[in-house]
Design a protein around this motif. Sequence first.
Motif, mmCIF file in Angstrom:
data_model
loop_
_atom_site.group_PDB
_atom_site.id
_atom_site.type_symbol
_atom_site.label_atom_id
_atom_site.label_comp_id
_atom_site.label_asym_id
_atom_site.label_seq_id
_atom_site.Cartn_x
_atom_site.Cartn_y
_atom_site.Cartn_z
ATOM 1 N N HIS A 38 92.704 31.162 1.736
ATOM 2 C CA HIS A 38 93.660 32.199 2.135
ATOM 3 C C HIS A 38 93.297 32.754 3.519
ATOM 4 O O HIS A 38 92.140 33.096 3.772
ATOM 5 C CB HIS A 38 93.643 33.332 1.086
ATOM 6 C CG HIS A 38 94.508 34.483 1.449
ATOM 7 N ND1 HIS A 38 93.993 35.710 1.769
ATOM 8 C CD2 HIS A 38 95.857 34.595 1.551
ATOM 9 C CE1 HIS A 38 94.982 36.535 2.045
ATOM 10 N NE2 HIS A 38 96.128 35.876 1.918
ATOM 11 N N CYS A 43 98.657 36.201 6.589
ATOM 12 C CA CYS A 43 99.306 36.699 5.370
ATOM 13 C C CYS A 43 100.151 37.943 5.637
ATOM 14 O O CYS A 43 99.715 38.869 6.319
ATOM 15 C CB CYS A 43 98.238 37.020 4.336
ATOM 16 S SG CYS A 43 98.913 37.727 2.823
ATOM 17 N N ILE A 44 101.401 37.955 5.119
ATOM 18 C CA ILE A 44 102.277 39.132 5.282
ATOM 19 C C ILE A 44 102.324 39.961 3.982
ATOM 20 O O ILE A 44 103.138 40.874 3.834
ATOM 21 C CB ILE A 44 103.700 38.713 5.700
ATOM 22 C CG1 ILE A 44 104.296 37.732 4.678
ATOM 23 C CG2 ILE A 44 103.699 38.109 7.109
ATOM 24 C CD1 ILE A 44 105.788 37.501 4.838
ATOM 25 N N ASN A 45 101.507 39.563 3.013
ATOM 26 C CA ASN A 45 101.403 40.277 1.721
ATOM 27 C C ASN A 45 102.740 40.436 0.998
ATOM 28 O O ASN A 45 103.052 41.488 0.443
ATOM 29 C CB ASN A 45 100.704 41.622 1.908
ATOM 30 C CG ASN A 45 99.246 41.407 2.248
ATOM 31 O OD1 ASN A 45 98.527 40.789 1.476
ATOM 32 N ND2 ASN A 45 98.844 41.850 3.422
ATOM 33 N N CYS A 46 103.500 39.349 1.002
ATOM 34 C CA CYS A 46 104.756 39.353 0.242
ATOM 35 C C CYS A 46 104.485 39.210 -1.262
ATOM 36 O O CYS A 46 105.342 39.484 -2.089
ATOM 37 C CB CYS A 46 105.661 38.213 0.706
ATOM 38 S SG CYS A 46 104.985 36.577 0.306
ATOM 39 N N LEU A 47 103.289 38.750 -1.597
ATOM 40 C CA LEU A 47 102.808 38.614 -2.986
ATOM 41 C C LEU A 47 103.506 37.514 -3.800
ATOM 42 O O LEU A 47 103.426 37.498 -5.037
ATOM 43 C CB LEU A 47 102.842 39.938 -3.745
ATOM 44 C CG LEU A 47 102.088 41.106 -3.096
ATOM 45 C CD1 LEU A 47 101.952 42.250 -4.087
ATOM 46 C CD2 LEU A 47 100.719 40.676 -2.583
ATOM 47 N N ALA A 48 104.188 36.601 -3.104
ATOM 48 C CA ALA A 48 104.799 35.464 -3.824
ATOM 49 C C ALA A 48 103.695 34.662 -4.538
ATOM 50 O O ALA A 48 103.859 34.253 -5.689
ATOM 51 C CB ALA A 48 105.550 34.563 -2.857
ATOM 52 N N CYS A 49 102.590 34.465 -3.893
ATOM 53 C CA CYS A 49 101.485 33.695 -4.492
ATOM 54 C C CYS A 49 100.977 34.393 -5.753
ATOM 55 O O CYS A 49 100.728 33.761 -6.775
ATOM 56 C CB CYS A 49 100.340 33.510 -3.489
ATOM 57 S SG CYS A 49 99.732 35.072 -2.822
ATOM 58 N N VAL A 65 96.636 40.924 -0.714
ATOM 59 C CA VAL A 65 95.803 39.826 -1.230
ATOM 60 C C VAL A 65 94.387 39.992 -0.692
ATOM 61 O O VAL A 65 94.179 40.028 0.525
ATOM 62 C CB VAL A 65 96.364 38.443 -0.811
ATOM 63 C CG1 VAL A 65 95.422 37.320 -1.255
ATOM 64 C CG2 VAL A 65 97.765 38.245 -1.388
ATOM 65 N N CYS A 83 104.079 30.217 -0.685
ATOM 66 C CA CYS A 83 103.873 31.044 0.518
ATOM 67 C C CYS A 83 104.997 30.693 1.526
ATOM 68 O O CYS A 83 105.278 29.521 1.750
ATOM 69 C CB CYS A 83 102.483 30.748 1.104
ATOM 70 S SG CYS A 83 102.085 31.813 2.497
ATOM 71 N N PRO A 84 105.662 31.690 2.085
ATOM 72 C CA PRO A 84 106.820 31.390 2.966
ATOM 73 C C PRO A 84 106.474 30.362 4.041
ATOM 74 O O PRO A 84 105.411 30.479 4.681
ATOM 75 C CB PRO A 84 107.135 32.750 3.597
ATOM 76 C CG PRO A 84 106.621 33.752 2.619
ATOM 77 C CD PRO A 84 105.415 33.128 1.972
ATOM 78 N N VAL A 87 105.036 31.343 7.209
ATOM 79 C CA VAL A 87 103.742 32.039 7.183
ATOM 80 C C VAL A 87 102.594 31.048 6.951
ATOM 81 O O VAL A 87 101.651 30.972 7.721
ATOM 82 C CB VAL A 87 103.736 33.125 6.084
ATOM 83 C CG1 VAL A 87 102.397 33.879 6.090
ATOM 84 C CG2 VAL A 87 104.896 34.087 6.281
ATOM 85 N N ALA A 89 100.093 30.898 4.806
ATOM 86 C CA ALA A 89 98.790 31.560 4.855
ATOM 87 C C ALA A 89 97.770 30.960 3.873
ATOM 88 O O ALA A 89 96.625 31.390 3.849
ATOM 89 C CB ALA A 89 98.958 33.053 4.587
ATOM 90 N N ILE A 90 98.224 30.018 3.056
ATOM 91 C CA ILE A 90 97.275 29.385 2.129
ATOM 92 C C ILE A 90 97.267 27.884 2.384
ATOM 93 O O ILE A 90 98.318 27.233 2.415
ATOM 94 C CB ILE A 90 97.634 29.677 0.653
ATOM 95 C CG1 ILE A 90 97.503 31.182 0.366
ATOM 96 C CG2 ILE A 90 96.718 28.882 -0.289
ATOM 97 C CD1 ILE A 90 97.863 31.592 -1.041
HETATM 98 S S1 SF4 Z 1 102.511 34.107 -0.504
HETATM 99 FE FE1 SF4 Z 1 101.436 33.807 1.412
HETATM 100 S S2 SF4 Z 1 102.120 35.534 2.650
HETATM 101 FE FE2 SF4 Z 1 102.703 36.003 0.570
HETATM 102 S S3 SF4 Z 1 100.974 37.209 -0.144
HETATM 103 FE FE3 SF4 Z 1 100.548 35.103 -0.708
HETATM 104 S S4 SF4 Z 1 99.323 34.312 0.959
HETATM 105 FE FE4 SF4 Z 1 100.253 36.171 1.664
#
Ligand code: SF4
Lengths: 99, 394
Positions: A38, A43-49, A65, A83-84, A87, A89-90
């Motif tokens: 990660h 990361c935009i902390n959308c919390l999809a993950c 996160v 993750c979008p 982005v 981010a992972i």
């Molecule tokens: S899905 Fe990607 S951008 Fe969204 S919180 Fe998780 S790591 Fe961050």
Amino acid sequence: MKENINSWKDLPIGGIVDEPGTAMAYKTGDWRTLRPIHNSEKCINCLACWIYCPDSAIILKDGKVESIDLEHCKGCGICAHECPPKVKAIEMVDEADFR
Amino acid sequence: MGKTRVARTGNEAMAEAIRQINPDVVAAYPITPATEVMQIFATYVADGLVDTELVPTESEHSAMSAAIGAQVAGARTMTATSSQGLALMYEMLYIAAGLRLPLIMAEVNRALSAPINIHCDHGDTMGGRDAGWIQIFSENSQEAYDNLIQAVRIAEHSDVLLPIMVTTDGFIISHAMEDIDIYSDGEVRDFIGTYKPLQPALDYKKPITVGSIDFVDYYFEHRRALAQAMSNAKNAILEVGREFGSKFGQEYGFYEAYKLDDAEVAMVCLGSTAGTGKDAVDNLRKRGIKAGLLKVRVFRPFPAEELAARLKDVPQICVLDRSDALAATGGPLYAELLAAMFEDRADHTVINRIYGLGGRDIKVGEIEELLSSQVSAAAGGKSIDRIGYLGVRE
Ligand code: SF4
Ligand code: SF4
């Protein structure tokens, strides 16, 4: 729950689990072949993950996160997939690279 | 003690025992020749003679599943079946045993298909012999009745906690009318006592998980405990059989010996054929042949030592098997009795280690150690356990 049972005589009769939440004690992380890495800068902390992770392995702190619980993460890659795309981010990295 | 002499078929005798046991739940599906047990019992339910919740299901697999669910919840639970019906329960039989549920089954022995046949043999019960169920065979209606009453105490014994099946022979016992003694409801209920489940699932103050996964890390240990429960059942069967004798008059053990003490030839069998065999023994004795008979009552746990000891001085033994193991080596009773009789007599030392259950790894070093310890025990004249476990946390 008793850990490190040394004899069959110490096990509960019939394999009954007599307290809740014991799945936490079962470490499923060693099945993993790919490890999610990660990147908190992207990361935009959308919390999809966090929503999609089937093993509740995305650890949050104050709504953000914080880390990934590698004792339970099975390396499915769902978090990286969800993750979008803008982005990303992972990143899934070969587990062998950490051995 | 109140005894009443009545005429009952095997099915009627079993239904009578179930009425007196008054289980919390009965789940069943009809199949010939066991159908009548539940048909009769259903009239008791309809007439309000029992407190039982009777669950008619859509198959035997469901009947055993419902029975397991009820027993897990904390109910004393019974069922009855036969042949293909028992075969359809096989998957669930193992689960009842693994969960250590003292379920009680009335099983009427009937041949398995194909070809289709509704009459007696022991193939159905033998199919469940390695499932972790205690198995008790009956010679007649009286024994079917007595055995079912004892079954409650044996299964629920705190050292045991295993499911139990009491069998009769299809039609030969199930549909044949005999004189039997029925004991009073009060005395039967005193004898069986109330059921105190170990950890009922319906106790909301103590939530439990039942039937969880158990991989290579602990599966073997759970199975080891199950095996110990089956060994412990031996003492429980004798204890309950003695107590039954002192209360109701007829004591029960692992077997019944008939004119065996001076026998030059003995037949060994399970179930109703013991009755036929006793007549044959009497006729043979009139002809000057010293015949005898050993009726095996308990097949699981197999009372190997006791049977071997009882037959030690009989030079000629004939084992009658009412089922074929299709192993190209004879029937199951023959195979097990032969092993029991010759384990001490053979020129070879043949030992047994159970290993690798549930995928537990077996290592080169363990095999080396096992074989070398056997060799050194032999060299030092020391004895070595014949049966044991390899790789389990003792
Ligand atoms: S899905 Fe990607 S951008 Fe969204 S919180 Fe998780 S790591 Fe961050
Ligand atoms: S790889 Fe799978 S298990 Fe691991 S954190 Fe991502 S979604 Fe969860």
